[in-house]
Design a protein around this motif. Structure first.
Motif, PDB file in Angstrom:
ATOM      1  N   CYS A  19      39.724  32.843  41.920  1.00 36.88           N
ATOM      2  CA  CYS A  19      40.467  33.268  40.739  1.00 36.88           C
ATOM      3  C   CYS A  19      41.384  32.129  40.310  1.00 36.88           C
ATOM      4  O   CYS A  19      41.499  31.097  40.993  1.00 36.88           O
ATOM      5  N   CYS A 202      46.009  42.533  40.168  1.00 35.21           N
ATOM      6  CA  CYS A 202      45.684  41.413  39.288  1.00 35.21           C
ATOM      7  C   CYS A 202      44.294  41.551  38.674  1.00 35.21           C
ATOM      8  O   CYS A 202      43.432  42.271  39.187  1.00 35.21           O
ATOM      9  N   ALA A 204      41.828  39.593  38.612  1.00 31.97           N
ATOM     10  CA  ALA A 204      40.711  39.142  39.452  1.00 31.97           C
ATOM     11  C   ALA A 204      40.318  40.221  40.456  1.00 31.97           C
ATOM     12  O   ALA A 204      39.129  40.475  40.689  1.00 31.97           O
ATOM     13  N   THR A 205      41.310  40.864  41.058  1.00 30.03           N
ATOM     14  CA  THR A 205      41.032  41.954  41.993  1.00 30.03           C
ATOM     15  C   THR A 205      40.307  43.083  41.273  1.00 30.03           C
ATOM     16  O   THR A 205      39.279  43.590  41.752  1.00 30.03           O
ATOM     17  N   ASN A 207      38.598  42.992  38.426  1.00 30.33           N
ATOM     18  CA  ASN A 207      37.275  42.575  37.950  1.00 30.33           C
ATOM     19  C   ASN A 207      36.256  42.527  39.084  1.00 30.33           C
ATOM     20  O   ASN A 207      35.090  42.906  38.903  1.00 30.33           O
ATOM     21  N   ARG A 208      36.667  42.039  40.249  1.00 28.71           N
ATOM     22  CA  ARG A 208      35.729  41.918  41.357  1.00 28.71           C
ATOM     23  C   ARG A 208      35.339  43.292  41.909  1.00 28.71           C
ATOM     24  O   ARG A 208      34.194  43.503  42.312  1.00 28.71           O
ATOM     25  N   ALA A 273      38.391  36.593  46.152  1.00 30.75           N
ATOM     26  CA  ALA A 273      39.019  35.645  45.230  1.00 30.75           C
ATOM     27  C   ALA A 273      39.414  34.324  45.880  1.00 30.75           C
ATOM     28  O   ALA A 273      39.730  33.362  45.175  1.00 30.75           O
ATOM     29  N   GLU A 303      35.729  35.367  32.973  1.00 31.79           N
ATOM     30  CA  GLU A 303      37.156  35.141  33.195  1.00 31.79           C
ATOM     31  C   GLU A 303      37.560  33.772  32.658  1.00 31.79           C
ATOM     32  O   GLU A 303      36.955  32.757  33.015  1.00 31.79           O
TER      33      GLU A 303
END
Length: 315
Positions: A19, A202, A204-205, A207-208, A273, A303
């Motif tokens: 990320c 966050c 990234a968390t 989205n993953r 990430a 992203e």
């Protein structure tokens, strides 16, 4: 003639891996080495990934658990997870040059905590005890002004001194679903509780985890590339299992348990990430030794988040 390898379809989650905060933290260590020369000390792992840490060690980074182990006269970098206020204060008292690589999204939570205390609110902080990010956040405000909430049971049991003057914040790397359940309990019990203006977990968390949900139902099993002490990576395993797919955490290609994989026909792969893409390819290559693989395309959120480098390191 050797036996033909069994066919295997790979669904590689998107997005996955590094990320913006992890990219920034690693770059900070690299730029500090360029500016100061080796050694540059780093308090705690810069990110939770052994491969990344070892690569930085070869360039001259020295990782230590506490500031006391940093010699006088050498620069020190604080990890992406954030540190209590006492740590930079101690560095300043010793005259150490320090660079703070705290992820800006973690720093945002720190600022929110400070504002709540200024407004005389007690904070219920949703997170995992002992995680560096949690330790760092608790260390932003006076002792006793935050109560840690780890589970739904904690949320049901907590008895604040003044239920009308409460706020909640969360660790940035939690399970989106588990956290939502805890937040629902807090809102039910304390209707006036102050919430973050934007979710603390966050991008990234989130989205993953969404990317794992998007493919889990099509997979016989999933491998999550990441470290056991990486909160966001462990959460990805939990998300896959919650979706009904067996999942396992692996550090790299050599860690794959092919007996555990068994007779899979479709395998999902993702990366936490703090896991670089090179480890994704290493895992794919290891699987290709045993299976005739076909990578099926997977669409996901693109992203584009980037974070500025600290003043003095930016080119």
């Amino acid at each position: 003639m050797p036996d033909a390898k069994p066919p295997l379809t790979l669904l590689i989650a998107a997005p996955r891996g590094f990320c913006a905060g992890v990219d920034r933290a690693i770059r900070i260590v690299e730029l500090a080495l360029e500016r100061y020369g080796a050694p540059v000390y780093v308090r705690h792992e810069i990110v939770h990934n052994k491969f990344v840490v070892e690569a930085l060690k070869t360039k001259g980074a020295v990782f230590v658990p506490e500031l006391d182990q940093v010699p006088d006269g050498v620069p020190v970098v604080f990890s992406a997870h954030g540190v209590p206020k006492a740590v930079p204060a101690k560095a300043e008292a010793r005259g150490l040059d320090y660079i703070d690589a705290t992820c800006p999204l973690v720093s945002k939570v720190h600022r929110q905590a400070e504002r709540h205390i200024e407004k005389d609110r007690h904070i219920l902080f949703i997170g995992h005890a002992g995680h560096p990010e949690v330790i760092g956040t608790l260390g932003q405000v006076p002792a006793g002004s935050i109560t840690l909430i780890e589970t739904r049971a904690d949320a049901e049991a907590v008895i604040p001194a003044d239920p009308e003057r409460l706020a909640f914040l969360t660790q940035t790397t939690l399970s989106v679903d588990d956290t939502a359940e805890i937040v629902d309990i807090l809102r039910r019990r304390f209707p006036s509780i102050e919430a973050p203006k934007r979710e603390d977990i966050c991008y990234a968390t989130s989205n993953r985890q969404a990317a794992v949900k998007a493919i889990a139902g099509r997979c016989d099993a999933m491998l999550v590339i990441g470290a056991p002490n990486s909160s966001n990576s462990v959460r990805l395993v939990e998300v896959a299992e919650r979706e009904g797919t067996r999942a396992r955490l692996v550090g790299r290609g050599s860690d794959i348990d092919f007996d555990w994989l068994g007779d899979v026909r479709t395998l999902g792969i993702t990366a936490g990430a703090s896991a670089p893409e090179v480890l994704v390819r290493e895992v794919v290559d290891a699987i290709a030794q045993r299976f005739e693989i076909e990578e099926a395309p997977v669409d996901g959120v693109e992203e584009r988040m980037t974070f500025k480098l600290p003043a003095g390191l930016a080119a």
